[in-house]
Design an enzyme around this catalytic site. Structure first.
Site, PDB file in Angstrom:
ATOM      1  N   GLY A 180      10.893   7.476 -22.199  1.00  0.00           N
ATOM      2  CA  GLY A 180      12.322   7.620 -22.487  1.00  0.00           C
ATOM      3  C   GLY A 180      12.491   7.420 -23.981  1.00  0.00           C
ATOM      4  N   GLY A 206       4.438  15.440 -42.582  1.00  0.00           N
ATOM      5  CA  GLY A 206       5.177  14.295 -43.113  1.00  0.00           C
ATOM      6  C   GLY A 206       6.672  14.407 -42.861  1.00  0.00           C
ATOM      7  N   THR A 259       2.693  12.113 -27.975  1.00  0.00           N
ATOM      8  CA  THR A 259       3.944  11.789 -27.267  1.00  0.00           C
ATOM      9  C   THR A 259       4.543  10.511 -27.869  1.00  0.00           C
ATOM     10  OG1 THR A 259       2.877  12.610 -25.269  1.00  0.00           O
ATOM     11  CG2 THR A 259       4.974  11.447 -24.976  1.00  0.00           C
ATOM     12  N   GLY A 273       7.606  10.763 -32.773  1.00  0.00           N
ATOM     13  CA  GLY A 273       8.932  10.794 -33.410  1.00  0.00           C
ATOM     14  C   GLY A 273       9.703   9.514 -33.101  1.00  0.00           C
ATOM     15  N   ASP A 274       9.585   9.034 -31.874  1.00  0.00           N
ATOM     16  CA  ASP A 274      10.302   7.801 -31.494  1.00  0.00           C
ATOM     17  C   ASP A 274       9.767   6.619 -32.291  1.00  0.00           C
ATOM     18  OD1 ASP A 274      11.648   9.301 -29.607  1.00  0.00           O
ATOM     19  OD2 ASP A 274      10.167   8.879 -28.043  1.00  0.00           O
ATOM     20  N   ASN A 309       6.121   6.449 -41.152  1.00  0.00           N
ATOM     21  CA  ASN A 309       4.960   7.348 -41.023  1.00  0.00           C
ATOM     22  C   ASN A 309       3.703   6.578 -40.624  1.00  0.00           C
ATOM     23  OD1 ASN A 309       6.374   9.621 -41.709  1.00  0.00           O
ATOM     24  ND2 ASN A 309       5.561   9.807 -43.786  1.00  0.00           N
ATOM     25  N   SER A 348       0.410   5.020 -33.796  1.00  0.00           N
ATOM     26  CA  SER A 348       0.804   5.229 -32.399  1.00  0.00           C
ATOM     27  C   SER A 348       0.097   6.432 -31.757  1.00  0.00           C
ATOM     28  CB  SER A 348       2.323   5.330 -32.330  1.00  0.00           C
ATOM     29  OG  SER A 348       2.744   6.498 -31.774  1.00  0.00           O
ATOM     30  N   GLY A 385      -0.224   7.545 -24.347  1.00  0.00           N
ATOM     31  CA  GLY A 385       1.093   7.130 -23.862  1.00  0.00           C
ATOM     32  C   GLY A 385       2.087   6.980 -24.995  1.00  0.00           C
TER      33      GLY A 385
HETATM   34  O1  RIB Z   1       9.795  11.369 -27.114  1.00  0.00           O
HETATM   35  C1  RIB Z   1       8.899  11.215 -26.062  1.00  0.00           C
HETATM   36  C2  RIB Z   1       9.632  10.884 -24.796  1.00  0.00           C
HETATM   37  O2  RIB Z   1      10.468  11.950 -24.453  1.00  0.00           O
HETATM   38  C3  RIB Z   1       8.727  10.628 -23.623  1.00  0.00           C
HETATM   39  O3  RIB Z   1       8.358   9.268 -23.500  1.00  0.00           O
HETATM   40  C4  RIB Z   1       9.504  11.129 -22.456  1.00  0.00           C
HETATM   41  O4  RIB Z   1      10.164  10.133 -21.756  1.00  0.00           O
HETATM   42  C5  RIB Z   1      10.436  12.166 -23.066  1.00  0.00           C
HETATM   43  O5  RIB Z   1      11.654  12.273 -22.514  1.00  0.00           O
END
Ligand code: RIB
Length: 301
Positions: free
Chosen positions: A39, A215, A238, A241-242, A266, A272, A277
């Site tokens: 999420g 970058g 994955t 960006g978060d 960065n 990460s 995961g």
């Molecule tokens: O940005 C990655 C996330 O987006 C994943 O963890 C997943 O939940 C998606 O919705």
């Protein structure tokens, strides 16, 4: 510690690893399946918390076993979940991820993440006002995103808006956010016909375009700046960006200068993506400090 509020999605990621994708009507055998925590909202909250932010999450999960685990995971990462609601009319949010060649394709099912309301934001206004920075993304109902950005602007609350996944929002709203951080394709959807250079020049120190392995591009008011990413061998991108958003938020809320905050983000993202995961590889501040690229001038409050 900086007080950071994250409003957004809390989901379980169902991750399939494969070498090939099936065509319509075809069945193939994949390599692996795992469930992990995800999420975009929860990911950003965990990135910020591991890096020293005092993080509160606002969101919703279902009254199912996934909801139990999602809440427990946030708590174990020192995130205040008092304002994460448990709803009975929707299942917990989920994301169905296919990993191929170290890159991902995602189908997101909002479920309970769609139960966050504008009324709830109004009720929680004092909490937003007491924060150093609010983060919001697009795995949250559109009207909530709009309300939070507008409220932040009217009340001088810093809002970091990560417009992911891409969707069109009301014109003029984006500039009301303090910072907005699309990736390249989100930028082009939001600003059709504009090049990245034209975009960042229009929104100096506000628009940060994340360009993956290239970058992050922004404009500092005098000139365009490309802050290069750290070169690593990715295992799973994955949540990269978060991680950037959560880390950038902590740095900027700690009063670090913008360019250093981008470098801090960065570096967190580069660490990460070397583990599996969305949250699996998100670094702690100690892990960041062990990196040869950690800079002595970086101070997280
Ligand atoms: O940005 C990655 C996330 O987006 C994943 O963890 C997943 O939940 C998606 O919705």
């Amino acid at each position: 510690m900086s007080k950071i509020i994250v409003i957004g999605s809390i989901s379980t990621d169902f991750v399939v690893t494969t070498d090939i994708r099936p065509e319509i009507g075809e069945t193939i055998t994949g390599n692996d399946f795992k469930t992990t925590f995800g999420g975009k909202g929860a990911n950003q909250a965990i990135a910020a918390s591991r890096l020293g932010g005092e993080v509160q999450m606002i969101g919703a999960v279902g009254a199912d076993v996934f909801g139990d685990q999602l809440l427990q995971n946030l708590s174990e990462n020192n995130i205040d979940v008092y304002n994460v609601e448990r709803v009975t009319h929707l299942p917990s949010g989920s994301a169905h991820i296919t990993l191929m060649n170290n890159d991902n394709a995602i189908i997101y099912i909002p479920g309970a993440n769609d139960a966050v309301t504008v009324e709830k934001m109004t009720a929680l206004a004092p909490i937003l006002e007491a924060s150093d920075l609010v983060i919001i993304q697009n795995e949250t109902p559109q009207e909530v995103v709009e309300k939070v950005i507008r409220f932040g602007n009217e009340n001088k609350i810093k809002v970091l808006y990560n417009p992911a996944p891409a969707r069109i929002i009301e014109k003029g709203l984006m500039e009301q956010a303090t910072y907005f951080t699309p990736n390249e394709s989100e930028f082009h959807l939001l600003f059709p016909g504009l090049t990245a250079s034209q975009g960042v020049e229009r929104y100096p120190n506000k628009l940060f375009i994340t360009l993956g392995s290239k970058g992050v591009l922004y404009h500092n008011g005098n000139k365009e700046v490309l802050v290069p990413s750290y070169k690593v061998q990715p295992l799973d991108t994955t949540g990269a960006g978060d991680t950037f958003n959560g880390a950038f938020a902590v740095a900027i809320a700690s009063g670090m200068p913008i360019e250093e905050s981008v470098r801090f983000g960065n570096l967190a993202a580069s660490l990460s993506i070397q583990k599996f995961g969305a949250q699996g590889g998100m670094p702690t501040l100690e892990e960041m400090k062990r990196s040869p690229f950690y800079e002595k001038t970086w101070h997280i409050k």
